[in-house]
Design a protein around this motif. Structure first.
Motif, PDB file in Angstrom:
ATOM      1  N   ASN A  56      65.891   8.488  33.953  1.00  0.00           N
ATOM      2  CA  ASN A  56      64.591   9.412  33.486  1.00  0.00           C
ATOM      3  C   ASN A  56      65.265  10.820  33.276  1.00  0.00           C
ATOM      4  O   ASN A  56      64.721  11.306  32.270  1.00  0.00           O
ATOM      5  CB  ASN A  56      63.818   9.729  34.991  1.00  0.00           C
ATOM      6  CG  ASN A  56      62.596   8.892  35.073  1.00  0.00           C
ATOM      7  OD1 ASN A  56      62.809   7.985  34.094  1.00  0.00           O
ATOM      8  ND2 ASN A  56      61.909   9.071  36.023  1.00  0.00           N
ATOM      9  N   ARG A  84      66.411  10.340  29.567  1.00  0.00           N
ATOM     10  CA  ARG A  84      64.945   9.800  28.917  1.00  0.00           C
ATOM     11  C   ARG A  84      64.432  11.317  28.584  1.00  0.00           C
ATOM     12  O   ARG A  84      64.046  11.530  27.596  1.00  0.00           O
ATOM     13  CB  ARG A  84      64.017   9.067  29.552  1.00  0.00           C
ATOM     14  CG  ARG A  84      62.881   8.812  29.020  1.00  0.00           C
ATOM     15  CD  ARG A  84      62.070   7.959  29.572  1.00  0.00           C
ATOM     16  NE  ARG A  84      61.603   8.098  31.123  1.00  0.00           N
ATOM     17  CZ  ARG A  84      60.894   9.100  31.330  1.00  0.00           C
ATOM     18  NH1 ARG A  84      60.016   9.988  30.331  1.00  0.00           N
ATOM     19  NH2 ARG A  84      60.518   9.356  32.428  1.00  0.00           N
ATOM     20  N   GLU A  85      64.002  12.188  29.856  1.00  0.00           N
ATOM     21  CA  GLU A  85      63.223  13.210  29.496  1.00  0.00           C
ATOM     22  C   GLU A  85      64.021  14.457  28.722  1.00  0.00           C
ATOM     23  O   GLU A  85      63.317  14.689  27.936  1.00  0.00           O
ATOM     24  CB  GLU A  85      62.966  13.858  30.925  1.00  0.00           C
ATOM     25  CG  GLU A  85      61.903  13.249  31.687  1.00  0.00           C
ATOM     26  CD  GLU A  85      61.683  13.575  33.044  1.00  0.00           C
ATOM     27  OE1 GLU A  85      62.152  14.521  33.641  1.00  0.00           O
ATOM     28  OE2 GLU A  85      61.063  12.776  33.690  1.00  0.00           O
ATOM     29  N   THR A  96      66.609  11.347  25.233  1.00  0.00           N
ATOM     30  CA  THR A  96      66.266  10.185  24.233  1.00  0.00           C
ATOM     31  C   THR A  96      64.845  10.391  23.733  1.00  0.00           C
ATOM     32  O   THR A  96      64.727   9.888  22.746  1.00  0.00           O
ATOM     33  CB  THR A  96      66.424   8.740  25.100  1.00  0.00           C
ATOM     34  OG1 THR A  96      65.999   8.651  26.232  1.00  0.00           O
ATOM     35  CG2 THR A  96      68.070   8.595  25.178  1.00  0.00           C
ATOM     36  N   SER A  97      64.108  10.733  24.564  1.00  0.00           N
ATOM     37  CA  SER A  97      62.540  10.942  24.036  1.00  0.00           C
ATOM     38  C   SER A  97      62.431  12.098  23.074  1.00  0.00           C
ATOM     39  O   SER A  97      61.366  12.369  22.261  1.00  0.00           O
ATOM     40  CB  SER A  97      61.608  10.986  25.246  1.00  0.00           C
ATOM     41  OG  SER A  97      61.807  12.418  25.821  1.00  0.00           O
ATOM     42  N   SER A 142      70.570   3.268  21.015  1.00  0.00           N
ATOM     43  CA  SER A 142      70.176   2.148  22.197  1.00  0.00           C
ATOM     44  C   SER A 142      70.712   0.793  22.020  1.00  0.00           C
ATOM     45  O   SER A 142      70.549   0.248  23.044  1.00  0.00           O
ATOM     46  CB  SER A 142      68.549   2.181  22.198  1.00  0.00           C
ATOM     47  OG  SER A 142      68.157   1.664  20.898  1.00  0.00           O
ATOM     48  N   HIS A 175      62.020   1.914  26.781  1.00  0.00           N
ATOM     49  CA  HIS A 175      62.117   2.756  28.169  1.00  0.00           C
ATOM     50  C   HIS A 175      62.732   4.112  27.732  1.00  0.00           C
ATOM     51  O   HIS A 175      62.251   4.851  28.420  1.00  0.00           O
ATOM     52  CB  HIS A 175      63.168   1.832  29.108  1.00  0.00           C
ATOM     53  CG  HIS A 175      62.506   1.098  30.034  1.00  0.00           C
ATOM     54  ND1 HIS A 175      62.156  -0.143  29.653  1.00  0.00           N
ATOM     55  CD2 HIS A 175      62.051   1.300  31.104  1.00  0.00           C
ATOM     56  CE1 HIS A 175      61.544  -0.922  30.794  1.00  0.00           C
ATOM     57  NE2 HIS A 175      61.453  -0.073  31.753  1.00  0.00           N
ATOM     58  N   LEU A 176      63.452   4.188  26.683  1.00  0.00           N
ATOM     59  CA  LEU A 176      64.030   5.416  26.626  1.00  0.00           C
ATOM     60  C   LEU A 176      63.418   6.384  25.682  1.00  0.00           C
ATOM     61  O   LEU A 176      63.535   7.633  25.745  1.00  0.00           O
ATOM     62  CB  LEU A 176      65.547   5.173  25.789  1.00  0.00           C
ATOM     63  CG  LEU A 176      66.693   4.553  26.582  1.00  0.00           C
ATOM     64  CD1 LEU A 176      67.617   4.155  25.853  1.00  0.00           C
ATOM     65  CD2 LEU A 176      66.840   5.343  27.935  1.00  0.00           C
ATOM     66  N   THR A 226      56.733   9.045  31.769  1.00  0.00           N
ATOM     67  CA  THR A 226      56.641   7.793  32.366  1.00  0.00           C
ATOM     68  C   THR A 226      56.499   8.045  33.960  1.00  0.00           C
ATOM     69  O   THR A 226      57.292   8.842  34.557  1.00  0.00           O
ATOM     70  CB  THR A 226      57.841   6.959  32.077  1.00  0.00           C
ATOM     71  OG1 THR A 226      58.044   6.786  30.963  1.00  0.00           O
ATOM     72  CG2 THR A 226      58.016   5.536  32.919  1.00  0.00           C
TER      73      THR A 226
END
Ligand SMILES: C[S@@+](CC[C@H](N)C(=O)[O-])C[C@H]1O[C@@H](n2cnc3c(N)ncnc32)[C@H](O)[C@@H]1O
Ligand SMILES: [Zn+2]
Length: 334
Positions: free
Chosen positions: A216, A219-220, A223-224, A235, A290-291, A296
């Motif tokens: 997370n 991602r936060e 990657t997002s 990825s 997911h990434l 999420t």
């Protein structure tokens, strides 16, 4: 857009029915460009690229806009179909089987590239209305336009431009990406007529502590936020690790009698063995998915059960899918 979708549409502002005001371009039975109008408040909505457009991505709240942009890009990139989708979808909507859909009017909340829309149309639904906020609707429309009973519209799940006439509604892999997952669930449920049925599948909190702790933050904060195009390439590295683990370890272990006993005690076995037959492109799509998501949530079984109690569903069947996610199916009271 096929004319018959009008019987399901209602104004997202005032709830009045929606009329076809103008047709600019047609292609066979599809209205490719034109205008819809509300019979009550007179708001108008464009039909563009064959799709009724009830949401303007430029005007929507930032969080929802970022999510829609990420997934719009994602599904346009991973627009392929895969024979594994039948089995995967049926596992997400268990205990339903394809014969459930015959003659039903179905709502899909968050259709992405339309892989499930297509299947339900083929399984004989009277009509399926598939909604998504992102530009993924372009892919969903292209892949289902040959089906007389499939309809794709661009709209926000929180402001569905629909009447309460659906026999069945479902949402797969969408609610946990919304700013308020439970409110999204309730919005989808609000379009099902009394006595109708609902299915939902969400990421679970249980067994996903390692994702919350280690994935997370990446991602936060990273990657997002980078360009999806760059993430698409980056990825491939985690995908290579996943691919090697599933093809060289989890798949073979689970297929052998003695290995299965060892595999049962291995990290994340249920999920990794489930995806072990998936090819590279599908596994890359899962990792990327997911990434890329800015929002999420991981929902506990307790909270998920409460969603179903709050809508007063009966005959509820909740399952812990692959020991990392929750699926539910229930009936609304008459
Ligand atoms: C992980 S994808 C799942 C798509 C599809 N259900 C599937 O399993 O192939 C999540 C989808 O939810 C859509 N979505 C996110 N926020 C939404 C919103 N507020 N309203 C409608 N759709 C939304 C995204 O655009 C994306 O296509
Ligand atoms: Zn109106």
């Amino acid at each position: 857009m096929k004319q018959r979708v009008l019987e399901y549409l209602a104004c997202p502002s005032c709830g009045a029915s929606i009329d076809l005001r103008a047709v600019h371009e047609e292609d066979g039975n599809e209205i490719m460009s034109g205008e819809l109008g509300c019979a009550g408040c007179q708001r108008t909505f464009a039909i563009r690229g064959g799709i009724p457009r009830f949401a303007d991505l430029g005007k929507i709240e930032q969080e929802k806009q970022a999510t829609a942009e990420s997934f719009g890009w994602s599904w346009q990139q991973f627009s392929h179909d895969d024979e594994k989708y039948d089995e995967q979808f049926l596992a997400w909507i268990a205990p339903l089987r394809p014969d459930f859909f015959a003659g039903k009017v179905v709502l899909e909340g968050g259709c992405g590239k339309g892989r499930h829309t297509l299947r339900i149309a083929r399984w004989g639904a009277r009509d399926i209305v598939a909604v998504d906020l992102s530009e993924a609707v372009e892919v969903a429309f292209a892949s289902t336009r040959g089906m007389e009973n499939a309809h794709v519209i661009q709209a926000d799940i929180y402001h569905l431009p629909l009447k309460r006439v659906f026999d069945y509604a479902f949402s797969i892999g969408v609610l946990h990406h919304l700013p308020n997952p439970r409110a999204g669930f309730e919005s989808v449920v609000s379009k099902v007529k009394p006595g109708g049925h609902v299915s939902a599948w969400v990421y679970g909190a249980e067994h996903n502590g390692w994702i919350v702790r280690f994935v997370n933050p990446v991602r936060e904060h990273l990657t997002s936020r980078i360009s999806p195009r760059l993430l698409f390439h980056l990825s491939k590295f985690p995908t290579a690790v996943l691919y090697a683990a599933t093809k060289l370890v989890y798949g073979p272990l689970n297929r052998s009698t003695y290995g299965a006993a060892i595999a049962r005690h291995s990290f994340y076995n249920d999920y990794l063995s489930f995806i072990s037959p998936f090819n590279w492109r599908e596994q890359h799509s899962i990792v990327f998915d997911h990434l890329v998501a800015p929002t999420t949530f991981y929902i506990s079984g307790e909270d998920f059960e409460e969603w179903w109690r709050d809508i007063k569903a009966t005959d509820v069947v909740i399952g812990w899918h692959n020991k990392n996610s929750w699926r539910g199916f229930g009936k609304l009271s008459d």
